[in-house]
Design a protein around this motif. Structure first.
Motif, PDB file in Angstrom:
ATOM      1  N   VAL A 229      36.411 -96.973   6.871  1.00  0.00           N
ATOM      2  CA  VAL A 229      35.482 -95.842   6.823  1.00  0.00           C
ATOM      3  C   VAL A 229      35.356 -95.256   8.218  1.00  0.00           C
ATOM      4  N   SER A 230      35.351 -93.948   8.310  1.00  0.00           N
ATOM      5  CA  SER A 230      34.988 -93.257   9.552  1.00  0.00           C
ATOM      6  C   SER A 230      33.769 -92.385   9.271  1.00  0.00           C
ATOM      7  N   ILE A 231      32.858 -92.368  10.234  1.00  0.00           N
ATOM      8  CA  ILE A 231      31.618 -91.602  10.111  1.00  0.00           C
ATOM      9  C   ILE A 231      31.389 -90.859  11.416  1.00  0.00           C
ATOM     10  N   ASP A 232      31.220 -89.540  11.327  1.00  0.00           N
ATOM     11  CA  ASP A 232      30.879 -88.733  12.500  1.00  0.00           C
ATOM     12  C   ASP A 232      29.618 -87.940  12.180  1.00  0.00           C
ATOM     13  N   LEU A 233      28.657 -88.013  13.089  1.00  0.00           N
ATOM     14  CA  LEU A 233      27.371 -87.371  12.901  1.00  0.00           C
ATOM     15  C   LEU A 233      27.163 -86.274  13.936  1.00  0.00           C
ATOM     16  N   SER A 234      26.537 -85.189  13.526  1.00  0.00           N
ATOM     17  CA  SER A 234      26.184 -84.105  14.433  1.00  0.00           C
ATOM     18  C   SER A 234      24.899 -83.464  13.933  1.00  0.00           C
ATOM     19  N   GLY A 235      24.321 -82.595  14.760  1.00  0.00           N
ATOM     20  CA  GLY A 235      23.096 -81.901  14.345  1.00  0.00           C
ATOM     21  C   GLY A 235      21.975 -82.846  13.976  1.00  0.00           C
ATOM     22  N   ILE A 236      21.849 -83.948  14.696  1.00  0.00           N
ATOM     23  CA  ILE A 236      20.859 -84.975  14.347  1.00  0.00           C
ATOM     24  C   ILE A 236      19.457 -84.505  14.731  1.00  0.00           C
ATOM     25  N   THR A 237      18.519 -84.700  13.818  1.00  0.00           N
ATOM     26  CA  THR A 237      17.116 -84.385  14.092  1.00  0.00           C
ATOM     27  C   THR A 237      16.240 -85.523  13.609  1.00  0.00           C
ATOM     28  N   LEU A 238      15.118 -85.736  14.311  1.00  0.00           N
ATOM     29  CA  LEU A 238      14.095 -86.685  13.892  1.00  0.00           C
ATOM     30  C   LEU A 238      12.819 -85.914  13.657  1.00  0.00           C
ATOM     31  N   THR A 239      12.190 -86.151  12.519  1.00  0.00           N
ATOM     32  CA  THR A 239      10.964 -85.424  12.188  1.00  0.00           C
ATOM     33  C   THR A 239       9.912 -86.393  11.647  1.00  0.00           C
TER      34      THR A 239
END
Length: 239
Positions: A229-239
């Protein structure tokens, strides 16, 4: 909270800062051999994932062309339409994996369970070390990628739905997580070595944006092929 957990959590931004938020949201791009192997190629290649930080809940939206979104909890998995009405649901989803091997295909609800359980755990790590009932202990040193890492054994309580109750976390000299080890019980107890990297800071919290999962050998080493599995994350926000 044990000093072991405290040092790791502090390196990622600290529990006080983390508890200011109740959700993590990110744009998600996934690849690897697993999805085709399970008959679910392309469904979650590109989507948005949201997880709760104060309860066990996760959602992928859209869920390919099958649903507007999924909802994962420890008790139930659901696929919902654009209006928020449930199209399909399943309680006690883990039981549906009984007898599965790595090659056993998944149906859409099983995919939603796996993906929801995975991303909830990943995005809440290492802050899960502060949850009630989670235990951790030092397990010596591990040398990899030119660094000496601390290996931490972690045991999760029955109240949390995770891939395996006994797992391991490796942290570098800076106490940031470098790798996770677990056996995916719902896929024939397949052993995985899960590497994290490319950290970014979001609202004071350190979050890895790149994840790569490979097979793990009995001696603890990983093999470079196949990329599970490959996972790439972008546009991360915490609310």
């Amino acid at each position: 909270m044990k000093a072991i957990a405290q040092s790791i959590i502090d390196a990622h931004g600290g529990l006080t800062q983390w508890r200011k938020f109740t959700q993590v949201r990110a744009d998600l791009v996934q690849g690897g051999a697993l999805w085709a192997l399970k008959g679910q190629s392309g469904v979650l290649d590109r989507t948005t994932v949201t997880v709760a930080t104060d309860r066990q809940w996760a959602s992928h939206a859209p869920f390919g062309t099958l649903a507007a979104k999924s909802e994962f909890t420890a008790e139930r998995i659901s696929l919902l339409d654009q209006a928020g009405d449930v199209k399909q649901s399943l309680e006690g989803a883990r039981d549906s994996f009984d007898g599965h091997t790595l090659e056993t295909p998944w149906d859409p609800l099983q995919l939603a369970f796996f993906a929801g359980c995975a991303m909830w755990t990943y995005l809440n790590t290492p802050f899960l070390l502060a949850w009630d009932g989670v235990e951790c202990e030092e397990a010596g040193e591990w040398v990899e990628q030119g660094e000496t890492w601390r290996k931490i054994l972690v045991r999760y309580p029955a109240s949390l739905e995770v891939f395996s109750k006994a797992q391991a976390i490796y942290v570098g000299p800076d106490n940031l997580v470098r790798r996770l080890d677990y056996d995916v019980e719902i896929a024939g107890k397949t052993p995985g070595a899960h590497y994290v990297s490319d950290y970014t800071t979001v609202s004071g919290i350190r979050i890895p944006t790149k994840r790569r999962i490979y097979p793990r050998l009995p001696d603890g080493n990983s093999v470079a092929e196949p990329l599970v599995v490959s996972i790439d994350l972008s546009g991360i926000t915490l609310t």
